[in-house]
Scaffold this motif. Sequence first.
Motif, PDB file in Angstrom:
ATOM      1  N   SER A 184       0.818  -1.224   0.000  1.00  0.00           N
ATOM      2  CA  SER A 184       0.000   0.000   0.000  1.00  0.00           C
ATOM      3  C   SER A 184       0.845   1.264   0.000  1.00  0.00           C
ATOM      4  CB  SER A 184      -0.925   0.014   1.222  1.00  0.00           C
ATOM      5  OG  SER A 184      -0.180   0.046   2.421  1.00  0.00           O
ATOM      6  N   CYS A 204      -4.296   1.551   3.798  1.00  0.00           N
ATOM      7  CA  CYS A 204      -4.226   0.206   4.389  1.00  0.00           C
ATOM      8  C   CYS A 204      -4.977   0.216   5.715  1.00  0.00           C
ATOM      9  CB  CYS A 204      -2.768  -0.218   4.607  1.00  0.00           C
ATOM     10  SG  CYS A 204      -2.577  -1.788   5.477  1.00  0.00           S
ATOM     11  N   GLN A 239      -4.716  -7.392   6.562  1.00  0.00           N
ATOM     12  CA  GLN A 239      -4.512  -6.059   5.989  1.00  0.00           C
ATOM     13  C   GLN A 239      -5.343  -5.927   4.717  1.00  0.00           C
ATOM     14  OE1 GLN A 239      -0.357  -4.737   7.928  1.00  0.00           O
ATOM     15  NE2 GLN A 239      -0.257  -5.234   5.771  1.00  0.00           N
ATOM     16  N   VAL A 279      -6.071  -3.533   1.549  1.00  0.00           N
ATOM     17  CA  VAL A 279      -5.469  -2.474   0.743  1.00  0.00           C
ATOM     18  C   VAL A 279      -6.335  -2.264  -0.500  1.00  0.00           C
ATOM     19  CG1 VAL A 279      -3.162  -3.000   1.594  1.00  0.00           C
ATOM     20  CG2 VAL A 279      -3.974  -4.122  -0.483  1.00  0.00           C
TER      21      VAL A 279
END
Length: 1075
Positions: A855, A927, A967, A969
């Motif tokens: 990201s 992110c 995560q 993104v």
Amino acid sequence: MAGNEWINGYLEAILDSGAGKGENQGPVGIRERGLFNATRYFVEEVVSGVSETDIHRTWIKVSATRNSVERSTRLENMCWRIWHLARKKKQVEWEGFQRMTKWRLEREQGRKDATEDMSEDLSEGEKGDTVGELLQCETPRKKFQRNLSDLQTWSDENKEKKLYIVLISLHGLVRGENMELGRDSDTGGQVKYVVELSRALAMMPGVYRVDLFTRQIASPDVDWSYGEPTEMLTAGECDAEGNGIGESAGAYIIRIPCGPRDKYLRKELLWPYVPEFVDGALSHILNMSKVLGEQIGGGQPVWPYVIHGHYADAGDCAALLSGALNVPMVLTGHSLGRNKLEQLLKQGRQSNEEINATYKIRRRIEGEELSLDAAELVITSTRQEIDDQWGLYDGFDVKLEKVLRARVRRGVDCHGRFMPRMVVIPPGMDFSSVLVQEESVDADENNNTIASEGSSPKEFSPICSDVMKFFTNPHKPMILALSRPDPKKNITTLLKAFGESRPLRELANLTLIMGNRDDIDEMSSGNASVLTTVLKLIDKYDLYGLVATQSIISSMMFLTYIDLLQRLRFPSLKAFKGVFINPALVEPFGLTLIEAAAHGLPMVATKNGGPVDINRALKNGLLVDPHDQNAIADALLKLLADKNLWHECRRNGWKNIHLFSWPEHCRTYLTRVAACRMRHPQWQMDTPVDEIVNDESLGDSLTDFQELSLRLSIDGEKSSTIGSHDASAEKANTDVQEQVKRIMSRVKRHEQDAEGGVRQQDGSGNTAAKYPLLRKRKRLFVMAIDSYDDDGRSDKKMVQLIKEVFKAIRSDSQMARISGFVLSTAMPITETLEFLKSAKTPVKDFDALICSSGSEVYYPGTSQCAEDEGKLHADPDYSSHIDYRWSHEGVKRTITKLMNSHDVQNEHKTGSVDVVEVDLTSSNSHCVSFLVKNKSKALPVDNLRQMLRMRGLRCHLVYCRNCSRLQVVPLHASRSQALRYLFVRWGLNVANMYVIVGEKGDTDHEELVAGFHKTIILKGVVENGSQKLLRSPVNYQKEDTVPGECPFVVYTSGGINADEIMSALKTASKAVARV
């Protein structure tokens, strides 16, 4: 069947037993008391390998068997087969019903969640049943009128635009001339369509160049032309004065190598090589953009106006290219995987696993879902394709799409939610060879002579003559049908309708063009069964002299069809006053119906699918229920017997056929594309492109300098020896000396700018380069080892790896001088810097840092990424590059709700701990990072992505750091796409990158392995990865995304050692790139 009355009762008994009975019975012996037990034998041996097409063959053998005992045994065999098929189909229907019910409930919930989240932005008066209100607010007529009024039709006023358009059709055999249509299932109508579309687009005003990308094949099994890297389809148009508009203008086939070049692979086997194709296509686009920039762009790159993927595999490629280049994407599905899967399951011949093993259907469906994620526009042939086929996908909801579109018109935020726009644009056709004739209703009665030369029955072409010889009376009107011998094409029902209708047999002949039937035994079971049934029906109804089923090689099938159409278009000959029929159970579109209309033939067609839209536009025929053979016969009789109706349909077809011409198709196409959100890279005005190009060619310039010095020396010796100093020699020497001066000035400038160009002072007083050294590197080593402990902290192996890689590269001074280094990690920049500090590795040793799962991108040691306090900040160009369809808050709120409510809804445990919580320290503007607190309850990536798609959210999900983090993104952000960004931004070819990974890693590990870059996989380094949360067991697997054997992938024997790493790098460098 006398003597076999027991069969009916026997069948009823075993069918009534249901699917559940017999499954829990214990094992039985094939022999009991020394006697052969046929029933139990067939339960154990025959039922497991049953094939529906074998039942008919078994019956034929039974009928021919004289021995009563053997005949009875064969009948019992057939009964068990029928029982097994019925049982299996019932089970499949029940499973399909359960699956679709669950999916519809999930979609309704997703739609409800999306509308509730977005309703927060509406005033109290606007809130309510948003979906229901929007569905009632517009009638189809109002919607059609508004769509037309909102769009500006593409016209000659756009001729100064000079657009560059990229089309992709990955599989099959694609060439401009002598197309081998019908050679296999991959080389069919799609190939013809994309080639003709490329030619037609290149002739439109405002289009400068069209590139059609396909796979390069240098196999001895196919023609050599498929191995040619480039093929011109058409040159560009000329201006008003007759001058060409550019040397690169026109339409071209560009063949990109991917996978084994010496093998022709069917489309199901191409999935692991999609990243290779993307990297090769990206390289060509960048080169062509520079060339076009010099020709028509004023020195600035000319980026593609749109990237258009055809079919699922090309759609996947187009999505990745669109993300790497930040340009709009368009998708045409042609044939959809979910629809095919449902049809195959309903047949009951194969299980879900067997279907996936044969067709790689799960990978294909995911490719289509990924294409929907990235596409601005989806082009379909019919409305039925939108409602009944695309409506089965997680990424497209007709109702939610209307809600989102209404919010956009009002100017209300959609929180990053998006649904691609679906538009119906019928395929175009070339009518240049069609001569429209206007004749009266009584033309055939008043004409006593042949209307045109060559139309006499005695002057048929060889192909047409081969068909006509089947008929006792070739002067009767002809009923023409063209299709593959596929059960779905319903040819047998047409033949039954013809055979059982005496008036129809007396009035007309029937011609069936069904492709190759040279050897029925070598055909697939379904096609062989259809052809066998056709021949037996001809015999049953005694249709000899009335039906033509000429054996035609597949490559001549289309030519035969066109030749017959040319003959059928002369109404002065009563023999050729015919009708074209398409009785398919479902017809996605129906190009043959348009071709028939262009040649003046009325049509009878199925009422299921595309023919409905075609007949609505052309008004040149009748629609029938394909299951009703009486309706088929009645419609044919009505058209053939009613002279006024026949001529009316003929005139209507000719009158309206322009709606399906290529110019009309391309005009609508460009109009729709122009309405998309146009985007392209924004940094071309900020980067010294010319300097980059000069630096890249500096090595060649130095070589030229040495050659020119040698030439000067030789020329000088010649001059002194011969003593001739004519004017031409002096002029030549002067030109050479000027060229040497230019090269020397470039060398001097290169030495002055050896450290990265103009240098500036950063906040700490240190000197920093304005641009990163990446643009001068010849090789790039990317360290992407994901080795973490249970808490997600980097372990000592990562420190050791970095040191050993630096040691290996720096052991070779020549390699070290041209090489750069990149660290690619899931850690945020703060933790990355702390990690490098603990490893005692200067951050400036790296040319770039790819952080937070792709990201953010940083360039240590450059003024571009240095703040006043000496801290690093991310590349702003990359941030804007990946911002497409990103909603930070919407994603964070939705995933928190989905993940933490999932455990409550399914477990009903009191006091249960949330599965995830937001990790603010690891999050950034692009992110959203979550701490995974309960790994056993975490949803796999594929399930969570499905839920997000149903809510209109498009993003990239990554479980990382040993499953301790989730995560999220942007859609076009990833560690692999970040490498392509470095290629696009700084000109460092992906083929010159070396990616060092472990055997395991984060869930994006597979994306880092495949592609044109060299991959070094270190064995035994990463003990625990996150791949267990990548996909559920019922989804596609790793072998569908990563090639099993690839020359670009090299494994080490184990451990982390500089010598072993260097050995692996040298082995990988010897791999011959396919670009």
